[in-house]
Design an enzyme around this catalytic site. Structure first.
Site, PDB file in Angstrom:
ATOM      1  N   SER A   1       0.810  -1.223   0.000  1.00 40.17           N
ATOM      2  CA  SER A   1       0.000   0.000   0.000  1.00 40.17           C
ATOM      3  C   SER A   1       0.838   1.265   0.000  1.00 40.17           C
ATOM      4  CB  SER A   1      -0.937   0.004   1.216  1.00 40.17           C
ATOM      5  OG  SER A   1      -0.176   0.027   2.400  1.00 40.17           O
ATOM      6  N   ASN A  51      -2.585  -1.411  13.206  1.00 40.37           N
ATOM      7  CA  ASN A  51      -4.015  -1.099  13.161  1.00 40.37           C
ATOM      8  C   ASN A  51      -4.341   0.235  13.840  1.00 40.37           C
ATOM      9  OD1 ASN A  51      -4.068  -3.546  11.978  1.00 40.37           O
ATOM     10  ND2 ASN A  51      -5.242  -4.595  13.574  1.00 40.37           N
ATOM     11  N   THR A  69     -37.552  28.949 -11.314  1.00 39.52           N
ATOM     12  CA  THR A  69     -37.873  27.657 -10.702  1.00 39.52           C
ATOM     13  C   THR A  69     -38.369  26.810 -11.865  1.00 39.52           C
ATOM     14  OG1 THR A  69     -40.144  28.307 -10.197  1.00 39.52           O
ATOM     15  CG2 THR A  69     -38.540  28.622  -8.434  1.00 39.52           C
ATOM     16  N   HIS A  70     -38.083  25.535 -11.828  1.00 34.09           N
ATOM     17  CA  HIS A  70     -38.405  24.628 -12.955  1.00 34.09           C
ATOM     18  C   HIS A  70     -37.785  25.135 -14.264  1.00 34.09           C
ATOM     19  CE1 HIS A  70     -41.607  23.026 -10.275  1.00 34.09           C
ATOM     20  NE2 HIS A  70     -41.751  24.309  -9.965  1.00 34.09           N
ATOM     21  N   SER A 107     -12.578  23.844 -30.617  1.00 35.45           N
ATOM     22  CA  SER A 107     -12.933  22.578 -31.262  1.00 35.45           C
ATOM     23  C   SER A 107     -11.940  22.287 -32.376  1.00 35.45           C
ATOM     24  CB  SER A 107     -14.347  22.695 -31.837  1.00 35.45           C
ATOM     25  OG  SER A 107     -14.530  21.760 -32.875  1.00 35.45           O
ATOM     26  N   LYS A 164     -15.798  27.654 -32.227  1.00 37.01           N
ATOM     27  CA  LYS A 164     -16.168  27.222 -30.880  1.00 37.01           C
ATOM     28  C   LYS A 164     -15.296  27.781 -29.759  1.00 37.01           C
ATOM     29  CE  LYS A 164     -18.728  23.888 -30.104  1.00 37.01           C
ATOM     30  NZ  LYS A 164     -19.986  23.889 -29.401  1.00 37.01           N
ATOM     31  N   ASN A 216     -15.598  26.698 -25.855  1.00 36.81           N
ATOM     32  CA  ASN A 216     -16.394  25.800 -25.010  1.00 36.81           C
ATOM     33  C   ASN A 216     -16.070  25.943 -23.515  1.00 36.81           C
ATOM     34  OD1 ASN A 216     -17.706  24.609 -27.220  1.00 36.81           O
ATOM     35  ND2 ASN A 216     -16.009  23.188 -27.549  1.00 36.81           N
ATOM     36  N   GLU A 267     -17.537  21.956 -17.363  1.00 35.16           N
ATOM     37  CA  GLU A 267     -18.039  20.606 -17.655  1.00 35.16           C
ATOM     38  C   GLU A 267     -17.183  19.537 -16.978  1.00 35.16           C
ATOM     39  OE1 GLU A 267     -20.025  21.154 -22.038  1.00 35.16           O
ATOM     40  OE2 GLU A 267     -17.854  21.296 -21.882  1.00 35.16           O
ATOM     41  N   TYR A 308     -10.318  -4.911  13.101  1.00 32.97           N
ATOM     42  CA  TYR A 308      -9.668  -4.607  11.837  1.00 32.97           C
ATOM     43  C   TYR A 308      -9.796  -5.763  10.846  1.00 32.97           C
ATOM     44  CZ  TYR A 308      -6.124  -3.368   8.383  1.00 32.97           C
ATOM     45  OH  TYR A 308      -5.484  -3.068   7.218  1.00 32.97           O
ATOM     46  N   GLN A 323      -7.770  -1.388   4.359  1.00 31.85           N
ATOM     47  CA  GLN A 323      -6.654  -0.729   3.673  1.00 31.85           C
ATOM     48  C   GLN A 323      -7.153   0.014   2.430  1.00 31.85           C
ATOM     49  OE1 GLN A 323      -2.734  -2.645   3.350  1.00 31.85           O
ATOM     50  NE2 GLN A 323      -3.004  -2.603   1.139  1.00 31.85           N
ATOM     51  N   LYS A 376      -8.067   4.332   1.770  1.00 31.98           N
ATOM     52  CA  LYS A 376      -7.288   5.537   1.470  1.00 31.98           C
ATOM     53  C   LYS A 376      -7.445   6.025   0.039  1.00 31.98           C
ATOM     54  CE  LYS A 376      -4.245   3.301   3.832  1.00 31.98           C
ATOM     55  NZ  LYS A 376      -5.192   2.672   4.778  1.00 31.98           N
TER      56      LYS A 376
HETATM   57  N1  ARG Z   1      -1.767  -0.986   5.389  1.00 32.26           N
HETATM   58  C1  ARG Z   1      -2.730  -1.268   6.385  1.00 32.26           C
HETATM   59  C2  ARG Z   1      -3.952  -0.352   6.208  1.00 32.26           C
HETATM   60  O1  ARG Z   1      -3.849   0.601   5.548  1.00 32.26           O
HETATM   61  C3  ARG Z   1      -2.136  -1.017   7.716  1.00 32.26           C
HETATM   62  C4  ARG Z   1      -2.637  -1.908   8.758  1.00 32.26           C
HETATM   63  C5  ARG Z   1      -2.139  -3.296   8.517  1.00 32.26           C
HETATM   64  N2  ARG Z   1      -2.644  -4.132   9.497  1.00 32.26           N
HETATM   65  C6  ARG Z   1      -2.707  -5.461   9.330  1.00 32.26           C
HETATM   66  N3  ARG Z   1      -3.194  -6.139  10.292  1.00 32.26           N
HETATM   67  N4  ARG Z   1      -2.322  -6.026   8.213  1.00 32.26           N
HETATM   68  O2  ARG Z   1      -5.012  -0.623   6.720  1.00 32.26           O
END
Ligand code: ARG
Length: 475
Positions: free
Chosen positions: A36, A123, A168-169, A290, A296, A298, A303, A330, A335, A338
């Site tokens: 990760s 964790n 409105t509308h 364009s 054009k 644009n 958009e 957990y 993971q 993110k």
């Molecule tokens: N890379 C993991 C995450 O973003 C970190 C925690 C990992 N924990 C584990 N028990 N493998 O969640």
């Protein structure tokens, strides 16, 4: 060429943090699948700061020696500095940002580095990194919102009397002003700022010390770490802490609402840029052409902002779906929080900057906006309220005004005020000469003086309040 990875490292410091249990390293494809660091590297600083506070606490509580604690903190500081200057590069063969920082630390300071992870799990560490990152980054996003609100408020301030019909509308509804419309946008954005501010309160608790899920047998001082890192307190239940991703979902839902506002604003910019409306002309810097149609110009940027809404909403659904059905505490599914969180954040931040640049460089066509107040019988409510002021019940006045509209349409007129006094009198005897001065778009706007309404007086109050909000809310 063999890729170096935590799966193939022979050097102890760089092996996967969990390698001791395994006789064999993981398959190279497995490593690639689970790594990760490419996503979590942006939390390097937060990881380091969290580790510094943890090491300080370990030393203060006598869990490691003061000397070891000081060496760890010094080592972490050197990593922070070297990452800042570029002397140290992220090692993408590390499994995640935690492994990278810990391995680099142990490379630099030796044995004491191996004590950093005492009383801690990845964790609670990842939850800490995320919370610290959000606490650090959200204020920057809030400032971008304030910049856009200020931009809109300044344009509004110059256009308190610039007529622009309200719809409105998508049908002409009642006369208004450009200032009123822009202040509506600003007010939507103010709520977005406040929503983020509110979410910041809930993310402001330290998860560290929750451990993997059931706290620790070591005498950790969670409150000390929390205080050191600027948290308001600590999370309440270790199991919940390890399982909780509400803050990711909550912020992403804030982003999604903000994005819905930007998208609606962009829809109006696109519409207002058409030849039919021509209320606004975007600058050439923020328009495209364009490849086939030479004429054009644009509104692609509006958009594109509108078009990226699916991405942000998708990120929210992604997160909600990720946690659905996850047993406590957990699970590795988490993971995957993110990428959508960061994508939504980056998207709204980019959109805010582009919208601000696009709108501040645009030209407004006051004549076309003013003529939008003509021709759609947008002053029919004003005629009804004129009659209410003369004592007529509103329901009757509504019918009288509708009769006047009908009469004008039947006579091929485009405005109620084109009716002569005799025709008005056929609608109601209460209508007198003074009706004409009530029906002009300027009068219709200036008579709307309820709080928040578009008269120049009440718009000035909105503008003043919004400027004060911007001033006190800039971080
Ligand atoms: N890379 C993991 C995450 O973003 C970190 C925690 C990992 N924990 C584990 N028990 N493998 O969640």
């Amino acid at each position: 060429m063999a890729v170096k990875s935590h799966g193939t490292h022979t050097d102890d410091n760089h092996k996967a943090l969990w390698s001791g249990r395994f006789a064999e390293g993981p398959d190279a494809a497995a490593v690639e699948f689970e790594t990760s660091i490419f996503v979590d590297e942006r939390m390097a600083l937060d990881d380091i700061h969290g580790s510094m506070a943890h090491a300080e606490m370990l030393g203060a509580c006598g869990i490691i020696s003061k000397k070891e604690s000081a060496e760890i903190i010094k080592g972490l500081k050197s990593i922070e500095n070297d990452l800042g200057t570029g002397k140290l590069k992220i090692d993408y063969s590390a499994e995640d940002i935690h492994s990278f920082v810990e391995a680099t630390l142990t490379d630099r300071i030796g044995e004491p580095g191996k004590k950093l992870h005492t009383g801690r799990s990845r964790n609670d560490q990842i939850a800490l990194d995320e919370r610290l990152y959000l606490k650090r980054i959200i204020p920057c996003l809030q400032n971008e919102i304030i910049t856009l609100i200020s931009t809109l408020t300044d344009i509004a301030d110059k256009n308190k009397k610039t007529l622009l019909t309200g719809y409105t509308h998508m049908q002409h509804a009642q006369p208004g002003t450009l200032a009123q419309h822009l202040m509506a946008w600003a007010t939507m954005l103010k709520r977005d700022w406040l929503r983020l501010e509110d979410s910041l309160k809930r993310v402001n608790l330290s998860p560290l010390g929750a451990g993997a899920l059931q706290g620790s047998t070591l005498p950790l001082n969670r409150e000390m770490v929390a205080k050191k890192l600027g948290f308001e307190g600590v999370t309440e239940n270790s199991l919940d802490t390890s399982a909780d991703r509400d803050y990711c979902i909550e912020f992403t839902s804030d982003f999604a609402i903000l994005q819905s506002h930007l998208s609606r604003m962009c829809e109006e910019v696109v519409l207002w840029s058409t030849t039919e409306f021509a209320f606004i002309e975007l600058s050439e810097k923020w328009s495209t052409g364009s490849s086939i149609m030479p004429q054009k110009k644009n509104p692609d940027f509006a958009e594109l902002i509108r078009g990226r809404t699916g991405k942000v909403y998708g990120d929210l659904i992604n997160l909600l779906t990720m946690v659905k059905g996850l047993p406590l505490a957990y699970d590795r599914d988490m993971q995957e929080d993110k990428a959508p969180l960061f994508e939504a954040l980056d998207t709204v931040e980019g959109n805010l900057k582009v919208f601000t640049a696009m709108i501040s460089s645009a030209k407004w066509n006051n004549a076309n906006m003013a003529s939008s107040c003509e021709g759609g019988f947008a002053n029919a409510t004003d005629l009804a309220e004129y009659l209410v002021r003369k004592g007529m019940p509103f329901r009757t006045a509504h019918t009288v005004s509708a009769t006047a509209v009908r009469k004008a349409i039947d006579a091929g007129l485009t405005k109620i005020e084109d009716l002569c006094m005799e025709e008005f009198q056929q609608c109601s005897k209460l209508i007198e000469e003074d009706v004409y001065e009530c029906l002009s778009p300027v009068a219709c706007v200036e008579h709307r003086q309820t709080t928040g309404a578009p008269s120049s007086k009440t718009t000035s109050v909105q503008i003043r309040n919004m400027k004060a909000f911007c001033k006190k809310s800039t971080k």
